[in-house]
Write a protein that holds these residues in place. Structure first.
Motif, PDB file in Angstrom:
ATOM      1  N   GLU A  21     -46.248  15.374  -0.811  1.00  0.00           N
ATOM      2  CA  GLU A  21     -45.807  14.916   0.510  1.00  0.00           C
ATOM      3  C   GLU A  21     -45.582  16.140   1.387  1.00  0.00           C
ATOM      4  O   GLU A  21     -45.064  17.160   0.928  1.00  0.00           O
ATOM      5  N   THR A  22     -45.982  16.030   2.647  1.00  0.00           N
ATOM      6  CA  THR A  22     -45.785  17.112   3.598  1.00  0.00           C
ATOM      7  C   THR A  22     -44.339  17.100   4.087  1.00  0.00           C
ATOM      8  O   THR A  22     -43.815  16.056   4.484  1.00  0.00           O
ATOM      9  N   LEU A  23     -43.707  18.271   4.041  1.00  0.00           N
ATOM     10  CA  LEU A  23     -42.340  18.418   4.536  1.00  0.00           C
ATOM     11  C   LEU A  23     -42.374  18.626   6.052  1.00  0.00           C
ATOM     12  O   LEU A  23     -43.425  18.924   6.627  1.00  0.00           O
ATOM     13  N   LEU A  24     -41.228  18.455   6.705  1.00  0.00           N
ATOM     14  CA  LEU A  24     -41.170  18.576   8.153  1.00  0.00           C
ATOM     15  C   LEU A  24     -41.638  19.943   8.655  1.00  0.00           C
ATOM     16  O   LEU A  24     -42.169  20.059   9.755  1.00  0.00           O
ATOM     17  N   ASP A  25     -41.465  20.989   7.864  1.00  0.00           N
ATOM     18  CA  ASP A  25     -41.857  22.335   8.289  1.00  0.00           C
ATOM     19  C   ASP A  25     -43.319  22.667   7.964  1.00  0.00           C
ATOM     20  O   ASP A  25     -43.772  23.792   8.174  1.00  0.00           O
ATOM     21  N   GLY A  26     -44.079  21.691   7.451  1.00  0.00           N
ATOM     22  CA  GLY A  26     -45.497  21.883   7.173  1.00  0.00           C
ATOM     23  C   GLY A  26     -45.824  22.272   5.748  1.00  0.00           C
ATOM     24  O   GLY A  26     -46.987  22.230   5.338  1.00  0.00           O
ATOM     25  N   ARG A  27     -44.808  22.665   4.965  1.00  0.00           N
ATOM     26  CA  ARG A  27     -45.057  22.946   3.551  1.00  0.00           C
ATOM     27  C   ARG A  27     -45.319  21.629   2.828  1.00  0.00           C
ATOM     28  O   ARG A  27     -45.056  20.554   3.361  1.00  0.00           O
ATOM     29  N   PRO A  61     -35.092  19.359   0.941  1.00  0.00           N
ATOM     30  CA  PRO A  61     -35.741  20.663   0.973  1.00  0.00           C
ATOM     31  C   PRO A  61     -34.813  21.786   1.467  1.00  0.00           C
ATOM     32  O   PRO A  61     -35.014  22.943   1.120  1.00  0.00           O
ATOM     33  N   ALA A  62     -33.786  21.441   2.227  1.00  0.00           N
ATOM     34  CA  ALA A  62     -32.857  22.461   2.728  1.00  0.00           C
ATOM     35  C   ALA A  62     -32.020  23.061   1.603  1.00  0.00           C
ATOM     36  O   ALA A  62     -31.656  24.235   1.646  1.00  0.00           O
ATOM     37  N   THR A  63     -31.729  22.249   0.575  1.00  0.00           N
ATOM     38  CA  THR A  63     -30.888  22.715  -0.539  1.00  0.00           C
ATOM     39  C   THR A  63     -31.657  22.822  -1.855  1.00  0.00           C
ATOM     40  O   THR A  63     -31.085  23.242  -2.857  1.00  0.00           O
ATOM     41  N   ASN A  64     -32.936  22.389  -1.854  1.00  0.00           N
ATOM     42  CA  ASN A  64     -33.762  22.387  -3.059  1.00  0.00           C
ATOM     43  C   ASN A  64     -33.070  21.625  -4.196  1.00  0.00           C
ATOM     44  O   ASN A  64     -32.994  22.089  -5.328  1.00  0.00           O
ATOM     45  N   THR A  65     -32.563  20.420  -3.865  1.00  0.00           N
ATOM     46  CA  THR A  65     -31.862  19.597  -4.855  1.00  0.00           C
ATOM     47  C   THR A  65     -32.348  18.152  -4.789  1.00  0.00           C
ATOM     48  O   THR A  65     -32.814  17.681  -3.748  1.00  0.00           O
ATOM     49  N   TRP A  66     -32.197  17.466  -5.922  1.00  0.00           N
ATOM     50  CA  TRP A  66     -32.468  16.026  -6.028  1.00  0.00           C
ATOM     51  C   TRP A  66     -31.140  15.291  -6.180  1.00  0.00           C
ATOM     52  O   TRP A  66     -30.251  15.761  -6.889  1.00  0.00           O
ATOM     53  N   THR A  67     -31.030  14.116  -5.552  1.00  0.00           N
ATOM     54  CA  THR A  67     -29.851  13.264  -5.665  1.00  0.00           C
ATOM     55  C   THR A  67     -30.313  11.851  -5.968  1.00  0.00           C
ATOM     56  O   THR A  67     -31.186  11.318  -5.263  1.00  0.00           O
ATOM     57  N   GLN A  68     -29.747  11.240  -6.999  1.00  0.00           N
ATOM     58  CA  GLN A  68     -30.132   9.863  -7.320  1.00  0.00           C
ATOM     59  C   GLN A  68     -29.620   8.938  -6.231  1.00  0.00           C
ATOM     60  O   GLN A  68     -28.523   9.107  -5.702  1.00  0.00           O
ATOM     61  N   THR A  69     -30.442   7.973  -5.868  1.00  0.00           N
ATOM     62  CA  THR A  69     -30.091   6.980  -4.859  1.00  0.00           C
ATOM     63  C   THR A  69     -30.286   5.592  -5.474  1.00  0.00           C
ATOM     64  O   THR A  69     -30.507   5.480  -6.675  1.00  0.00           O
ATOM     65  N   ALA A  70     -30.201   4.556  -4.672  1.00  0.00           N
ATOM     66  CA  ALA A  70     -30.308   3.182  -5.187  1.00  0.00           C
ATOM     67  C   ALA A  70     -31.646   2.955  -5.882  1.00  0.00           C
ATOM     68  O   ALA A  70     -32.688   3.391  -5.392  1.00  0.00           O
TER      69      ALA A  70
END
Length: 131
Positions: free
Chosen positions: A8-14, A82-91
């Protein structure tokens, strides 16, 4: 050779690329591609090993990862920041009926809707994810 990874493309183009399968092993590795420098860098791994996951950028710029095919099928969803390079579980994606999970995730389709929600569908059910 790894296949069934998602990107997936990130907002900054990466570009964030995660998961995959090589015929023997399921992967949780993630990498970020930077087009301007033509380089790859390791990113935080998916919390679970998976291939064929639903993978969409949310309006806030996070990336939603749901489901996937693994040796233990699941309806888990996680958000990558992408700002923190972390994953968080969601619903989790709700399951309409107890069925073979391989059939669910291999035939699952998804799309980002105009209002920012992500529609995840499989045969007889749909789920609209929103942040």
């Amino acid at each position: 050779t790894r296949y069934a990874a998602r990107a997936e493309t990130l907002l900054d183009g990466r570009v964030l690329m995660c998961g995959g399968y090589d015929g023997t092993n399921w992967y949780n590795q993630c990498h970020i591609y930077t087009p301007g420098t033509n380089t790859w860098a390791a990113a935080a791994p998916l919390p679970v090993n998976a291939a064929t996951i639903v993978f969409h950028r949310t309006p806030s710029g996070k990336v939603l990862s749901c489901g996937g095919t693994t040796t233990g099928q699941f309806s888990r969803c996680d958000l990558y920041n992408p700002a923190t390079n972390t994953w968080t579980q969601t619903a989790d994606v709700p399951r309409a009926t107890p069925v073979d999970y391989t059939a669910i995730w291999r035939g699952m389709r998804s799309a980002r809707m105009g209002d920012g929600r992500i529609m995840i569908c499989r045969s007889n059910w749909c789920y609209a994810y929103s942040e």
